[in-house]
Design an enzyme around this catalytic site. Structure first.
Site, PDB file in Angstrom:
ATOM      1  N   HIS A  21       0.845  -1.191   0.000  1.00  0.00           N
ATOM      2  CA  HIS A  21       0.000   0.000   0.000  1.00  0.00           C
ATOM      3  C   HIS A  21       0.887   1.251   0.000  1.00  0.00           C
ATOM      4  CE1 HIS A  21      -2.363  -3.301   1.647  1.00  0.00           C
ATOM      5  NE2 HIS A  21      -3.446  -2.640   1.303  1.00  0.00           N
ATOM      6  N   HIS A  65      -4.001   2.992  -3.485  1.00  0.00           N
ATOM      7  CA  HIS A  65      -4.197   2.456  -2.136  1.00  0.00           C
ATOM      8  C   HIS A  65      -3.522   1.109  -1.928  1.00  0.00           C
ATOM      9  CE1 HIS A  65      -6.183   1.645   1.697  1.00  0.00           C
ATOM     10  NE2 HIS A  65      -6.462   0.442   1.227  1.00  0.00           N
ATOM     11  N   GLU A 101     -17.277  -5.434  24.430  1.00  0.00           N
ATOM     12  CA  GLU A 101     -16.354  -6.568  24.507  1.00  0.00           C
ATOM     13  C   GLU A 101     -15.179  -6.426  23.553  1.00  0.00           C
ATOM     14  OE1 GLU A 101     -20.268  -8.185  26.031  1.00  0.00           O
ATOM     15  OE2 GLU A 101     -19.633  -6.961  24.316  1.00  0.00           O
ATOM     16  N   HIS A 109     -27.686 -17.477  24.715  1.00  0.00           N
ATOM     17  CA  HIS A 109     -26.631 -17.263  25.699  1.00  0.00           C
ATOM     18  C   HIS A 109     -25.897 -18.547  26.078  1.00  0.00           C
ATOM     19  CE1 HIS A 109     -28.344 -13.340  25.901  1.00  0.00           C
ATOM     20  NE2 HIS A 109     -27.639 -12.970  26.955  1.00  0.00           N
TER      21      HIS A 109
END
Length: 671
Positions: free
Chosen positions: A31, A266, A415, A477
């Site tokens: 890049h 890029h 998280e 869960h």
């Protein structure tokens, strides 16, 4: 002299740009455009603001530089080489090649001067929040009047891609909440991604978003304006109550006549023809590659040597600090070297046998609080689940803007950011961080867990609510595939203890490990505390698997399990013995630790002569076949669970003593 200074700076920046283009072209991948655009701000940072010593990349009070848009790493490699780190021009020529010190994204531990492994977008930004937390905590604990040991800053560069990733939003929100004024992020606002202009998918006002996060925000309209860049950084340094964002408008591929401000600059080489035009644009010989004018090399090397003097001053300061505060100095030296105090393990609690037992999450909480005083480097918290994961250190403050010495962290329901921040904290020598959530939500943390394993650093993950045993919260869960998913990560040690005493030993193993992360998998529900006087001692956990209860004769069958299911197979063993079937019970809390044992020990635990084996675990059966062999069986979860009381779920999915006995007899062909 002013003119000469401007000329040398221009030549220096252009040298970095051409080096970046040359390296990507030679590698035939990479890049170039972002590195070419960011050369001016990198130049300003390395020559005017950052404190660092190229000859000691681990100097404790160095400023941290994190390149979150790690695909532009050739920029960082060029600056490291030019300022005197242990990199050569040949290393730049070997960019992205096998066994080189200059891989395609920055890798901690491989390249001198790289603070953290970045590349997956957003990670470096979130790591920076962890680094900033680490500096604030070290300063609160160790700085004293006249002894400002830790006052370093965290400089982060990120791009449009970083800003789109959710983890950046999580981490930015956390940083603003914590008022981390030691973090300065330079946002490369070049409006280009792989697919084209960012308008395709990203039109929000990033500055306003960060202002809402309680960040100090500035804009520099021209990425080539050195005085404006310097002034913005100077202002950001002066803002100590909020993290700072500098929105820097750059031109990707600057100097490339045909590819500037396009996606073509890029993610691929410019091409030989365009590269010649770049060199022509900057006044370089179009037929030569990897050219570093001597005056440029001297300019950057002189900038690098300034840090040697700064480090010497710091070392002298620390020498005096040791005389005035010998206890704190010794403590810091111990923990920053990865050591632990002698005798700390004596603080580990021993739990009495108890049929009613306790949840291993509760046992873990007792362990944490028992060892906290002896291990002041131990800090951590949860993603808004400290009461549920039992990870609160009861006698200590929470870390916030008023209590930087606090050891309890409230990461919020973030998280992903928690996991990434833990990596920055773990890379702050002198800290041992842990972070907690439910096992099912480890999925949100997968990228930073993997990166911690790659970097061989030691955050500790506390994952509770480990099975259908959590009950009524139901399918969404109840983890099924998470255990095998974590076990599949190389260099992550997963430990699922069978009771409270194994939990204490699991913490012992986790804190003694210094070459990678550990995940503790803990129950919500109570499980029996096994009688160590009657059965195997829990310190067998350090070997990953051990004989918990031996058969009365040479075993007809081996029963093996982890976690809460160990109590189940112990009861099944007793009833099988009554029927004349000799069963050995193996507690197998960690496949990874067991795999590290020598063949003699593995044969002792799982002798080849015993082919009938039954593994029991309330998770995916994948992986257990390695241990049960082709003549064995696995009682596991092949579907998702349901919402119901745990006892009902055990019956529904066959995790009962009766079913274990039935499956064992079927293997032995006993009616």
């Amino acid at each position: 002299m002013k003119v000469n200074s401007q000329l040398i700076q221009t030549l220096a920046i252009d040298t970095v740009r051409v080096l970046a283009a040359d390296a990507v072209q030679q590698a035939n991948s990479g890049h170039p455009g972002t590195a070419m655009a960011l050369a001016p701000v990198a130049h300003v940072l390395w020559t005017s603001f950052m404190n660092y010593d190229p000859f000691n990349p681990q100097w404790a009070n160095r400023d941290r530089f994190i390149l979150s848009n790690g695909h532009a790493c050739i920029l960082q490699y060029a600056m490291l080489y030019l300022t005197g780190y242990d990199l050569t021009l040949d290393d730049l020529k070997a960019f992205r090649q096998l066994n080189s010190k200059t891989p395609g994204h920055p890798e901690y531990g491989l390249t001198p001067g790289i603070e953290v492994t970045t590349g997956p977008l957003g990670q470096g930004f979130a790591n920076s929040v962890g680094f900033a937390i680490g500096q604030k905590h070290l300063a609160a604990r160790y700085n004293k009047p006249g002894f400002e040991l830790f006052n370093y800053r965290i400089f982060c560069i990120c791009g449009d891609g970083d800003m789109m990733e959710g983890v950046t939003s999580e981490a930015a929100s956390l940083a603003g909440q914590l008022e981390l004024g030691n973090m300065i992020c330079i946002y490369d606002d070049n409006h280009i991604t792989i697919e084209g202009d960012t308008d395709l998918a990203f039109t929000e006002d990033v500055g306003k978003r960060f202002e809402a996060y309680n960040w100090h925000v500035q804009t520099v309209a021209d990425g080539n304006d050195l005085p404006a860049i310097a002034e913005a950084i100077r202002t950001a340094i002066g803002e100590t109550s909020r993290p700072s964002l500098i929105r820097l408008r750059t031109q990707i591929g600057y100097g490339s006549p045909n590819k500037v401000n396009t996606a073509a600059a890029h993610g691929s080489p410019l091409g030989t023809g365009e590269l010649k035009l770049v060199k022509q644009f900057f006044g370089f010989d179009t037929e030569q590659s990897f050219v570093v004018p001597q005056e440029v090399l001297k300019y950057y090397r002189d900038a690098g040597t300034k840090g040697m003097g700064q480090e010497k001053q710091w070392n002298d300061l620390f020498k005096s600090y040791k005389e005035d505060f010998p206890g704190l100095a010794a403590e810091y030296e111990l923990f920053s070297s990865g050591g632990l105090p002698k005798g700390w393990e004596a603080c580990l609690p021993v739990f009495e046998p108890d049929e009613k037992g306790m949840a291993t999450r509760a046992a873990s909480g007792q362990v944490l609080n028992a060892i906290a005083e002896r291990l002041p480097a131990l800090v951590g918290g949860a993603a808004d689940l400290s009461p549920s994961t039992d990870t609160i250190l009861k006698n200590y403050y929470s870390f916030n803007a008023e209590h930087r010495e606090g050891r309890n962290f409230h990461f919020g329901i973030r998280e992903h950011a928690m996991g990434s921040a833990l990596n920055g904290m773990a890379l702050t020598r002198g800290l041992i961080p842990y972070g907690a959530t439910f096992l099912i939500f480890s999925e949100y943390m997968r990228p930073p867990i993997r990166l911690a394993a790659i970097m061989e650093i030691r955050p500790v993950y506390v994952f509770t609510h480990d099975s259908i045993g959590l009950g009524e919260d139901g399918t969404t869960h109840q983890p099924v595939e998470q255990l095998i998913s974590l076990r599949s990560i190389p260099n992550l040690v997963v430990i699922r203890p069978a009771d409270a005493n194994e939990t204490a030993q699991a913490w012992r193993v986790a804190l003694r490990r210094n070459d990678g992360p550990v995940a503790l998998i803990l129950t919500r529900q109570n499980i029996p505390v096994i009688d160590q006087a009657k059965y195997g001692h829990a310190d067998g956990l350090e070997k990953g698997a051990y004989i918990l209860s031996e058969a009365q004769a040479f075993p007809d069958i081996i029963l093996m399990a982890s976690g809460s299911e160990v109590a189940l197979i112990l009861e099944a063993q007793v009833r099988l013995e009554r029927e004349g079937i000799a069963a050995r019970v193996i507690s197998m809390p960690s496949w990874e630790l067991f795999g590290k044992q020598d063949s003699a020990y593995r044969e002792q635990v799982l002798p080849k002569a015993v082919r009938k084996r039954l593994a029991v675990e309330m998770g995916s059966p994948l992986g257990w076949r390695e241990y049960v062999t082709d003549e064995g069986d696995v009682l596991a979860m092949s579907t998702y669970g349901q919402s119901a009381p745990a006892a009902d779920l055990y019956r529904e999915y066959g995790f009962t003593v009766e079913n274990v006995i039935r499956r064992a007899k079927a293997l032995l062909e006993v009616i």
